[in-house]
Design an enzyme around this catalytic site. Structure first.
Site, mmCIF file in Angstrom:
data_model
loop_
_atom_site.group_PDB
_atom_site.id
_atom_site.type_symbol
_atom_site.label_atom_id
_atom_site.label_comp_id
_atom_site.label_asym_id
_atom_site.label_seq_id
_atom_site.Cartn_x
_atom_site.Cartn_y
_atom_site.Cartn_z
ATOM 1 N N GLY A 85 0.719 -5.081 0.778
ATOM 2 C CA GLY A 85 -0.230 -5.128 0.006
ATOM 3 C C GLY A 85 -0.206 -5.828 -1.601
ATOM 4 C CD GLU B 180 -2.206 -7.696 2.693
ATOM 5 O OE1 GLU B 180 -1.884 -6.542 2.290
ATOM 6 O OE2 GLU B 180 -2.940 -7.805 3.788
ATOM 7 C CB ALA C 158 -0.882 0.013 1.419
ATOM 8 C CD GLU D 7 1.685 -5.672 5.452
ATOM 9 O OE1 GLU D 7 2.604 -6.484 5.867
ATOM 10 O OE2 GLU D 7 0.885 -5.794 4.528
HETATM 11 N N1 CAA Z 1 4.515 3.295 -0.246
HETATM 12 C C1 CAA Z 1 5.028 4.392 -0.719
HETATM 13 N N2 CAA Z 1 6.061 4.398 -1.554
HETATM 14 C C2 CAA Z 1 6.920 3.390 -1.644
HETATM 15 C C3 CAA Z 1 6.739 2.324 -1.276
HETATM 16 C C4 CAA Z 1 5.357 2.005 -0.440
HETATM 17 N N3 CAA Z 1 4.648 0.859 0.058
HETATM 18 N N4 CAA Z 1 7.665 1.420 -1.308
HETATM 19 C C5 CAA Z 1 8.608 2.059 -1.803
HETATM 20 N N5 CAA Z 1 8.165 3.333 -2.014
HETATM 21 C C6 CAA Z 1 9.094 4.409 -2.515
HETATM 22 C C7 CAA Z 1 10.156 4.896 -1.769
HETATM 23 O O1 CAA Z 1 9.631 5.997 -0.867
HETATM 24 C C8 CAA Z 1 10.839 5.647 -2.821
HETATM 25 O O2 CAA Z 1 10.498 6.915 -3.163
HETATM 26 P P1 CAA Z 1 11.472 8.013 -3.280
HETATM 27 O O3 CAA Z 1 12.459 7.871 -4.324
HETATM 28 O O4 CAA Z 1 10.643 9.233 -3.592
HETATM 29 O O5 CAA Z 1 12.059 8.278 -1.915
HETATM 30 C C9 CAA Z 1 10.962 4.809 -4.134
HETATM 31 O O6 CAA Z 1 9.816 3.916 -3.759
HETATM 32 C C10 CAA Z 1 11.936 3.730 -4.020
HETATM 33 O O7 CAA Z 1 12.145 2.878 -2.671
HETATM 34 P P2 CAA Z 1 13.363 2.568 -1.805
HETATM 35 O O8 CAA Z 1 14.291 3.972 -2.205
HETATM 36 O O9 CAA Z 1 12.952 2.472 -0.568
HETATM 37 O O10 CAA Z 1 13.960 1.473 -2.725
HETATM 38 P P3 CAA Z 1 14.881 0.252 -2.201
HETATM 39 O O11 CAA Z 1 15.297 -0.694 -3.328
HETATM 40 O O12 CAA Z 1 15.924 0.955 -1.289
HETATM 41 O O13 CAA Z 1 14.074 -0.654 -1.155
HETATM 42 C C11 CAA Z 1 11.973 -1.873 -0.489
HETATM 43 C C12 CAA Z 1 12.945 -1.329 -1.775
HETATM 44 C C13 CAA Z 1 12.621 -2.622 0.310
HETATM 45 C C14 CAA Z 1 10.723 -2.397 -1.248
HETATM 46 C C15 CAA Z 1 11.498 -0.605 0.153
HETATM 47 O O14 CAA Z 1 11.161 0.507 -0.837
HETATM 48 C C16 CAA Z 1 10.492 -0.969 1.278
HETATM 49 O O15 CAA Z 1 10.823 -1.489 2.158
HETATM 50 N N6 CAA Z 1 9.291 -0.338 1.014
HETATM 51 C C17 CAA Z 1 8.003 -0.264 1.952
HETATM 52 C C18 CAA Z 1 7.569 -1.800 1.898
HETATM 53 C C19 CAA Z 1 6.369 -1.957 2.850
HETATM 54 O O16 CAA Z 1 6.595 -2.000 4.137
HETATM 55 N N7 CAA Z 1 5.129 -2.467 2.390
HETATM 56 C C20 CAA Z 1 4.044 -2.563 3.104
HETATM 57 C C21 CAA Z 1 3.045 -1.436 3.158
HETATM 58 S S1 CAA Z 1 1.900 -1.452 3.999
HETATM 59 C C22 CAA Z 1 0.724 -2.272 3.463
HETATM 60 O O17 CAA Z 1 0.772 -2.880 2.330
HETATM 61 C C23 CAA Z 1 -0.762 -2.470 4.172
HETATM 62 C C24 CAA Z 1 -1.614 -3.636 3.785
HETATM 63 O O18 CAA Z 1 -1.603 -4.394 4.144
HETATM 64 C C25 CAA Z 1 -2.405 -3.087 2.444
#
Ligand code: CAA
Length: 258
Positions: free
Chosen positions: A109, A112, A65, A132
């Protein structure tokens, strides 16, 4: 129709939906999930589409998400908008076969949504996770339920509580994905598989999907009765007659979707 966050293309009776927010690793924003729901609604009514492939980029199927959109949410805004039920679940509600072709991250998500598809074909660089917990929440779009049904309690608890990711090999061993292919063969394999499905009788593939999905919702004896009734109902279709006649006559069946 043009979308801001999706690329939708057709290849014969197969429709490919590519999640396309590359700068945000396909984070599932409200705009994206609304567009996805709208695209699926149209495809459900399109008689020329028999199977859908949902995919992302080589780096990310979807990284979850959109955290930046979610961060200021309140209980009431989350409850009121209920976007998971409204838009996200459109993938699970889709009645025709839909498969996920996953490369790179399928997190939160993203994992999911992939699990809402009928099955997952994974590239060898795929990484699945429900991280999450690191954000002070838990999976909210079916992860605690669908992941547990797919991989069992031990791995689901481990992933949801520790937030660790599973690589493609572990995901295949655990039963989360149907097969792993090299990254550069992912779309070709998904398309070959989808075309095989699309070549079958559409009402029969839809009923088959419904029967398999029923196993998650009901007791064994009720599920078997449901399966038997659908199996019997299939004998009212022209495609059953054609499929069996073609076998007996040693030829390829020509299904009319009737
Ligand atoms: N939401 C919003 N933006 C996101 C994102 C997310 N889930 N995942 C990545 N991005 C964005 C980052 O903020 C970044 O944006 P900027 O360049 O503007 O800073 C861009 O995508 C690239 O990401 P990273 O620089 O972090 O890339 P990376 O290769 O270093 O890391 C990653 C990759 C490990 C996937 C890392 O981005 C990450 O941990 N992302 C979040 C994963 C996460 O926590 N997902 C769960 C979300 S909550 C959810 O999904 C609830 C549900 O059950 C529905």
């Amino acid at each position: 129709m043009a979308y801001n966050t999706l690329e939708v293309t057709k290849d014969g009776k197969v429709c490919i939906i590519k999640l396309a927010r590359p700068k945000a690793l396909n984070a599932l924003s409200n705009e994206l999930t609304m567009e996805l729901a709208s695209a699926l609604e149209k495809l459900d009514k399109d008689d020329n589409v028999h199977c859908v492939i949902l995919t992302g980029s080589e780096k990310a199927f979807a990284a979850g998400a959109d955290i930046k959109e979610l961060q200021d949410g309140t209980f009431l805004s989350m409850y009121d908008h209920d976007v998971f039920a409204l838009y996200w679940e459109s993938v699970a509600r889709f009645r025709k076969p839909i498969l996920a072709a996953v490369a790179g991250y399928a997190l939160g998500g993203g994992c999911e949504i992939a699990m809402m598809c009928d099955f997952i074909i994974a590239a060898d660089n795929a990484k699945f996770g429900q991280p999450e917990i690191n954000l002070g929440v838990m999976p909210g779009a079916g992860g605690t339920q669908r992941l547990t049904k797919a991989v069992g309690k031990a791995k689901a608890m481990d992933m949801c509580l520790s937030g660790r990711m599973m690589n493609a090999e572990e995901a295949e061993r655990a039963g989360l994905v149907s097969q792993i292919v090299p990254l550069d063969e992912l779309m070709e394999t998904a398309l070959t598989t989808a075309k095989k499905i699309a070549h079958q009788s559409l009402p029969i593939t839809m009923m088959t999907k419904e029967a398999v999905n029923t196993s998650f919702e009901t007791s064994l004896s009720q599920g078997i009765r449901f399966e038997r009734r659908l199996f019997q109902a299939m004998f009212s279709t022209e495609d059953q007659k054609e499929g069996m006649a073609a076998f007996a006559e040693k030829r390829t069946p020509h299904f009319k979707n009737k």
